[in-house]
Design a protein around this motif. Structure first.
Motif, short mmCIF file in Angstrom:
data_model
loop_
_atom_site.label_atom_id
_atom_site.label_comp_id
_atom_site.label_asym_id
_atom_site.label_seq_id
_atom_site.Cartn_x
_atom_site.Cartn_y
_atom_site.Cartn_z
N LYS A 123 -2.65 10.47 40.92
CA LYS A 123 -2.29 9.09 41.27
C LYS A 123 -3.46 8.27 41.79
N GLY A 124 -4.55 8.94 42.17
CA GLY A 124 -5.72 8.22 42.68
C GLY A 124 -6.03 8.56 44.12
N ALA A 125 -7.25 8.27 44.49
CA ALA A 125 -7.67 8.42 45.88
C ALA A 125 -7.16 7.22 46.67
N GLY A 126 -6.76 7.48 47.91
CA GLY A 126 -6.30 6.39 48.78
C GLY A 126 -7.50 5.69 49.39
N THR A 127 -8.10 4.81 48.61
CA THR A 127 -9.38 4.23 48.96
C THR A 127 -9.22 3.10 49.98
N VAL A 128 -10.07 3.15 51.01
CA VAL A 128 -10.17 2.08 51.99
C VAL A 128 -11.64 1.65 52.02
N PHE A 129 -11.91 0.46 51.47
CA PHE A 129 -13.27 -0.07 51.40
C PHE A 129 -13.58 -0.87 52.67
#
Length: 200
Positions: free
Chosen positions: A43-49
């Motif tokens: 489902k994807g990485a839970g990215t926080v930029f």
């Protein structure tokens, strides 16, 4: 003094080289399917930029975020909620991108989120321009380090990123990351522990 520049500013009153203020500034929160497969999962990485950066890479693909500081300020409580929301969305990992200059706030938010059930592996996705002292603060809090190793030669490091000491600093940082996590550990194709170095 969170990063190797050790500018010593009081962020309640001024900004240092990175441009960060007292509050965390976020540029984007997303499920990122194109991160490394062992971090993104299905489902994807839970990215926080995170906005701002302690380098000034002239080639940065996120120039508006890293140099310009585009984003929205959030409290530590809201950051904790965002971490939990990423878990609820089915993220394989919690992928913290360019986090160095916000380590104290991130640690506070992780504590709050874990009290409410956060269990995702935490990925510290950085440019490797880190101090060993700041990395030591992450002991037991970060399971995976994803450093981008950019230079070995000080001349291009100075010219393109304003960091002539880049390699000596990054090499020490990566050694520290390995010390903090130990060997790589994969479970069902997801990196649960370890260091994955990207050579740029």
């Amino acid at each position: 003094r969170l990063c190797p520049r050790r500018c010593g500013v009081d962020r309640n009153r001024e900004r240092g080289f990175c441009g960060a203020g007292r509050l965390v500034r976020l540029a984007l929160v997303s499920l990122h399917p194109w991160e490394e497969p062992c971090i993104a999962g299905e489902k994807g990485a839970g990215t926080v930029f995170f906005s701002h950066c302690n380098l000034r890479c002239c080639f940065c693909q996120n120039h508006e975020i890293s140099h310009g500081g585009r984003g929205t300020d959030v409290t530590e409580q809201r950051l904790a909620e965002i971490f939990l929301e990423q878990q609820q969305r089915g993220a394989a990992t919690l992928d913290l991108v360019t986090p160095t200059h916000y380590v104290p706030q991130i640690l506070a938010a992780l504590q709050l989120a874990r009290q409410q059930g956060l269990s995702l592996p935490v990925v510290y996705n950085s440019n490797a321009y880190e101090t060993v002292e700041t990395l030591e603060l992450l002991r037991g809090q970060v399971e995976v380090f994803l450093p981008d190793l950019k230079y070995m030669d000080p001349e291009p490091a100075a010219r393109y990123s304003q960091a002539a000491d880049y390699f000596s600093v990054a090499a020490a940082a990566i050694r520290k990351m390995v010390d903090l996590t130990g060997p790589l550990r994969l479970e069902q194709g997801i990196l649960r522990r370890g260091v994955l170095v990207r050579h740029l």
